[in-house]
Design an enzyme around this catalytic site. Sequence first.
Site, mmCIF file in Angstrom:
data_model
loop_
_atom_site.group_PDB
_atom_site.id
_atom_site.type_symbol
_atom_site.label_atom_id
_atom_site.label_comp_id
_atom_site.label_asym_id
_atom_site.label_seq_id
_atom_site.Cartn_x
_atom_site.Cartn_y
_atom_site.Cartn_z
ATOM 1 N N GLY A 168 44.082 39.644 46.540
ATOM 2 C CA GLY A 168 43.369 40.396 45.518
ATOM 3 C C GLY A 168 42.561 39.440 44.661
ATOM 4 N N ASP A 201 40.303 41.204 49.337
ATOM 5 C CA ASP A 201 39.996 42.467 48.669
ATOM 6 C C ASP A 201 39.218 42.190 47.394
ATOM 7 O OD1 ASP A 201 40.907 45.559 48.368
ATOM 8 O OD2 ASP A 201 40.923 44.570 46.409
ATOM 9 N N TYR A 257 34.259 44.022 39.869
ATOM 10 C CA TYR A 257 34.923 42.773 39.496
ATOM 11 C C TYR A 257 33.905 41.714 39.055
ATOM 12 C CZ TYR A 257 38.948 44.698 42.111
ATOM 13 O OH TYR A 257 39.963 45.493 42.596
ATOM 14 N N LYS A 275 34.317 47.937 47.345
ATOM 15 C CA LYS A 275 34.524 49.263 46.739
ATOM 16 C C LYS A 275 33.239 49.740 46.067
ATOM 17 C CE LYS A 275 39.291 47.904 45.744
ATOM 18 N NZ LYS A 275 39.135 46.443 45.671
ATOM 19 N N HIS A 313 35.986 53.771 44.847
ATOM 20 C CA HIS A 313 36.891 53.051 43.959
ATOM 21 C C HIS A 313 37.793 53.995 43.163
ATOM 22 C CE1 HIS A 313 37.201 48.957 41.740
ATOM 23 N NE2 HIS A 313 38.340 49.589 41.685
ATOM 24 N N ASN A 318 42.858 55.163 44.564
ATOM 25 C CA ASN A 318 43.301 55.918 43.384
ATOM 26 C C ASN A 318 43.169 57.428 43.540
ATOM 27 O OD1 ASN A 318 43.860 53.535 41.659
ATOM 28 N ND2 ASN A 318 41.652 53.219 41.811
ATOM 29 N N SER A 339 52.840 43.106 36.906
ATOM 30 C CA SER A 339 52.834 42.195 35.767
ATOM 31 C C SER A 339 51.432 41.867 35.283
ATOM 32 C CB SER A 339 53.557 40.891 36.137
ATOM 33 O OG SER A 339 52.988 40.317 37.288
ATOM 34 N N LYS A 372 47.595 39.123 44.181
ATOM 35 C CA LYS A 372 46.551 38.524 43.357
ATOM 36 C C LYS A 372 47.061 37.261 42.708
ATOM 37 C CE LYS A 372 44.923 37.751 39.885
ATOM 38 N NZ LYS A 372 44.474 37.294 38.604
ATOM 39 N N SER A 373 46.542 36.138 43.140
ATOM 40 C CA SER A 373 46.874 34.874 42.504
ATOM 41 C C SER A 373 45.766 33.877 42.790
ATOM 42 C CB SER A 373 48.204 34.317 43.005
ATOM 43 O OG SER A 373 48.461 33.065 42.396
ATOM 44 N N ARG A 383 51.278 29.405 44.138
ATOM 45 C CA ARG A 383 51.737 30.788 44.300
ATOM 46 C C ARG A 383 51.190 31.418 45.575
ATOM 47 N NH1 ARG A 383 50.216 31.895 39.226
ATOM 48 N NH2 ARG A 383 51.728 31.367 37.631
ATOM 49 N N ASN A 427 53.706 32.977 48.182
ATOM 50 C CA ASN A 427 53.636 34.384 48.588
ATOM 51 C C ASN A 427 53.823 34.566 50.091
ATOM 52 O OD1 ASN A 427 53.241 35.282 45.991
ATOM 53 N ND2 ASN A 427 51.021 35.459 46.162
#
Length: 324
Positions: free
Chosen positions: A23, A51, A56, A85, A118, A168, A222, A271-272, A277, A281
């Site tokens: 992400g 993604d 963004y 998107k 989106h 969504n 988070s 997402k990182s 990380r 992951n």
Amino acid sequence: MALNKDTRVALNDGHSIPILGLGTYASPEVPKNIGEDATKIAIDLGYRHIDCAYIYGNEVQIGRAIRAKIADGTVKREDIFYTGKLWCTYFSPELVRKGLEKTLNDLQLDYLDLFLLHWPFSLKPTGAEAPNDPDKPFQYDHVDFCSTWEVLEACKDAGLVKSIGVSNFNRRQLERLLNKSGLKYKPVCNQVECHLYLNQNKLHVYCKSKDIVLVAYSVLGSHRDQNWVDLSCPVLLEDPVLARVAAKYNRSPAEVAMRYILQKGIVVLAKSFSQARLKQNLGVFDFELKPEDMKTLDGLDKNLHYGPFKEMKQHPEYPFHDEY
């Protein structure tokens, strides 16, 4: 189901999607080059699913990273699965292809692997090629997403995108699209917020019954961007039940939270932008949660949206009034 970083999930149009993706959303204050560098690192580590989205504001940088890894021989274009998107200001049929072409031009790619609506609601454009200014009130529009979908089908036929899907959408909105007169292509996926506090079990069962893949964002629950998230919500990774299960497997809470979603057959977007990380992951493929622990983690569901998009609650297509 044995899982590894190369596992792909079949889509209903004959293509497939890698079960783990990167992400790339970042808060506005994060420099765009950080996402660019992280995308290169992720590809070097073996990530093949990227993604992103027009809203963004970083597709130029993410595209540059992808092209750099193609140019240095790390990957070929067909190795990369890129999701874009269509933002809500491009839902008018005459703007849909322009929105897609804007993304392709920013990325400097010939096609997208997946292109999503989106959100199920439309917003009035605030400029020729601009999204709504986040500091100003949203201006509602009432373009029916079914008419938008027809243009996406044409974009697929034109070879600009391999697969088309939604993000969504609730069950009722999916049903409306699936029952649309003259539907040519079903959505291949529905990308939604999904984590231990919002496990989307009912929506997942429904999507599976229609051969629609569920794709999960905010899997660690988070994400604390105050522009979108209610900061009074509990921090998922501090949950004591999750901590106990993680200790049992000698894993981090984040790894267990991600593995829980993956074991359900849901595609995970991690997402990182941290190299450590991103590497950690990939450890989610080195262990498997036992059925009793999956059941324990099922019990953490609170139907809690970290990103409720409250600004849009008055829009008739706001998706979260429904249970799922």
